[in-house]
Design a protein around this motif. Structure first.
Motif, PDB file in Angstrom:
ATOM      1  N   UNK A  27       2.355  -8.022 -24.146  1.00 17.21           N
ATOM      2  CA  UNK A  27       2.446  -8.656 -22.829  1.00 17.21           C
ATOM      3  C   UNK A  27       3.593  -9.659 -22.815  1.00 17.21           C
ATOM      4  N   UNK A  28       3.730 -10.409 -23.897  1.00 13.91           N
ATOM      5  CA  UNK A  28       4.811 -11.369 -24.001  1.00 13.91           C
ATOM      6  C   UNK A  28       6.172 -10.685 -23.917  1.00 13.91           C
ATOM      7  N   UNK A  29       6.331  -9.541 -24.603  1.00 13.94           N
ATOM      8  CA  UNK A  29       7.589  -8.801 -24.532  1.00 13.94           C
ATOM      9  C   UNK A  29       7.883  -8.347 -23.093  1.00 13.94           C
ATOM     10  N   UNK A  30       6.873  -7.883 -22.382  1.00 13.05           N
ATOM     11  CA  UNK A  30       7.083  -7.464 -20.999  1.00 13.05           C
ATOM     12  C   UNK A  30       7.566  -8.630 -20.142  1.00 13.05           C
ATOM     13  N   UNK A  31       6.991  -9.812 -20.366  1.00 14.01           N
ATOM     14  CA  UNK A  31       7.402 -10.990 -19.609  1.00 14.01           C
ATOM     15  C   UNK A  31       8.824 -11.412 -20.000  1.00 14.01           C
ATOM     16  N   UNK A  86      -9.681 -12.277 -17.995  1.00 16.70           N
ATOM     17  CA  UNK A  86      -8.440 -12.487 -17.257  1.00 16.70           C
ATOM     18  C   UNK A  86      -8.167 -11.300 -16.342  1.00 16.70           C
ATOM     19  N   UNK A  87      -7.335 -11.506 -15.348  1.00 14.81           N
ATOM     20  CA  UNK A  87      -6.890 -10.409 -14.492  1.00 14.81           C
ATOM     21  C   UNK A  87      -5.564  -9.889 -15.048  1.00 14.81           C
ATOM     22  N   UNK A  88      -5.656  -9.242 -16.195  1.00 16.03           N
ATOM     23  CA  UNK A  88      -4.455  -8.734 -16.848  1.00 16.03           C
ATOM     24  C   UNK A  88      -3.984  -7.453 -16.165  1.00 16.03           C
ATOM     25  N   UNK A  89      -2.682  -7.171 -16.202  1.00 16.19           N
ATOM     26  CA  UNK A  89      -2.166  -5.957 -15.565  1.00 16.19           C
ATOM     27  C   UNK A  89      -2.614  -4.693 -16.291  1.00 16.19           C
ATOM     28  N   UNK A  90      -2.473  -3.579 -15.610  1.00 16.08           N
ATOM     29  CA  UNK A  90      -2.810  -2.286 -16.213  1.00 16.08           C
ATOM     30  C   UNK A  90      -1.990  -2.094 -17.487  1.00 16.08           C
ATOM     31  N   UNK A  91      -2.629  -1.546 -18.499  1.00 19.59           N
ATOM     32  CA  UNK A  91      -1.966  -1.365 -19.781  1.00 19.59           C
ATOM     33  C   UNK A  91      -2.135  -2.534 -20.719  1.00 19.59           C
TER      34      UNK A  91
END
Length: 451
Positions: A123-127, A204-209
């Protein structure tokens, strides 16, 4: 000394003719070493530090988030004084418990989602990719199913859980055979942090994936260069960098030999590190928190690569800042939690440079003999500017030590201050030669003296 759970017996302090409010600061997993450092902070007489859960409760092989949270809440609800701050300097689960408890008890702290965006490696890499170019190619795999890396990545690669601590279960792989071996090891070990981390993701409301990936693994292209750590804090959305620490590895190994502050970098590289750090932290939305970000600087082609973001400062660096700047970096953590100015001084310490050395063994062994407290004190007295913290204890099997990296076992930490790098190395070698470790190899009865 650690303050045990219970009511505050002295709510105010008198000594200079004026009333001083004592702030009750609860520290998750407070240990003796860091208690000593915290009590050396400026205005320490205004703080009372309370241990909130013990290190053994938090640093276990069976992390039960729900039970830890309930135990911490019980202790806080039973406290009869004011709860002025809740802080922590350890990795998960402490890093996730801090924002939850701060929200529930109305103290200043970071938001949970921003903390998880930093800690969840994928998730950090995506951000990061949304605001910077300084990150390698990466992908996500399920270790229970994966037999090959994502097709867009080329060896050599690093494979690591999306949530790990201290390089645990991180593997450098160079071909298909090594990748499959890493997957086998990860299948057995990823649940240690993955299961409790999934508990956090579920809230949390984390994104898909992302939502169901707590036991997934990040695969990313390997990079090389000088490894450095940027230390800083963010308050009211303003990002501040207060130091850069260098990381030196054992020659030909994947493990750290020492951390060194300040890092020996050109001024323009430090400025670029600050710029990248500011963009990433601002984008993620981390606030009212310390942080440290690990980078590689490749001197040959003058490129930066962001390795990982930690939504906390490094307690491993606290003594280094104290030796060089006169104040440990714990100051920023405590000040942020109390809504005060977290700024740290520069160059007010006793030494020009400081290091944390890691005395390691690269194969398993049983500790036949470890230094006694008296022997450690004698070495510290003989070699000025040193503090030695044994990790492996007598009769302990090194493979039973918690939170080791994937390639070595830690015998001791040595904090050393000096005026030059040559002096640092000389002091380290003198300390190691004087520490009477005796190790018995687990494969036979030979004893190795570690010198």
């Amino acid at each position: 000394m650690l303050t045990p759970p219970g009511p505050a017996s002295i709510p105010t302090r008198w000594g200079t003719g004026k009333h001083v409010d004592i702030k009750n600061v609860f520290v998750l997993g407070l240990d003796e070493l860091n208690a000593e450092t915290l009590n050396a902070l400026p205005h320490a007489e205004e703080y009372r530090f309370h241990q909130l859960l013990t290190p053994d409760e938090l640093r276990t092989q069976d992390i039960q988030l729900r039970h830890l949270l309930a135990a911490a809440e019980r202790q806080l609800y039973r406290f009869e004084g004011t709860i002025d701050a809740i802080i922590g300097y350890w990795d998960f689960p402490v890093s996730s418990l801090v924002p939850i408890l701060c929200q529930r008890f109305g103290t200043i702290g970071p938001g949970l989602e921003a903390v998880v965006k930093c800690e969840h490696k994928y998730w950090s890499r995506l951000e990061q990719r949304q605001v910077i170019d300084e990150c390698p190619g990466f992908g996500l795999v399920d270790p229970q199913k994966a037999t090959t890396p994502p097709p867009h990545l080329e060896y050599p690669l690093w494979v690591k859980p999306v949530k790990s601590a201290g390089s645990t279960l991180a593997y450098h792989v160079h071909d298909q055979h090594e990748f499959q071996r890493a997957m086998r090891l990860l299948r057995d070990g990823v649940g240690w942090l993955g299961e409790p981390f999934q508990y956090i993701l579920d809230h949390l409301h984390a994104p898909a994936g992302i939502a169901a990936s707590g036991q997934g693994c990040l695969v990313e292209e390997a990079v090389s260069g000088t490894q450095v750590t940027v230390e800083g804090y963010v308050q009211h959305g303003a990002v501040h960098v207060y130091g850069v620490v260098g990381s030196v590895g054992y020659p030909g190994r994947e493990s750290f030999l020492r951390f060194q502050y300040p890092a020996a970098l050109p001024a323009n590289v430090t400025e670029r590190l600050t710029q990248v750090t500011t963009r990433v932290i601002g984008h993620i939305g981390l606030d009212h928190s310390t942080f440290n970000i690990e980078f590689f600087w490749n001197e040959e082609n003058d490129t930066l690569t962001l390795l990982e973001i930690n939504p906390r400062h490094s307690q491993s660096h606290a003594r280094l800042f104290q030796m060089v700047d006169g104040v440990p970096n714990h100051h920023a953590m405590v000040s942020l939690a109390l809504g005060r100015d977290p700024a740290l001084p520069r160059g007010n310490g006793r030494y020009r440079i400081a290091t944390k050395w890691f005395l390691r063994r690269f194969s398993d062994a049983r500790v036949r003999r470890a230094p006694t407290a008296e022997e450690v004190a004698r070495v510290e007295a003989d070699v000025p500017g040193t503090m030695i913290h044994p990790v492996a204890q007598q009769d302990q099997l090194l493979s039973a030590l918690p939170r080791q990296d994937s390639y070595s076992y830690q015998l001791a930490d040595l904090y050393i201050g000096a005026e030059t790098e040559d002096e640092l190395i000389d002091k380290y070698e003198r300390c190691v030669a004087a520490l009477p470790y005796e190790l018995e190899d687990t494969a036979d009865t030979d004893v190795e003296n570690v010198h």
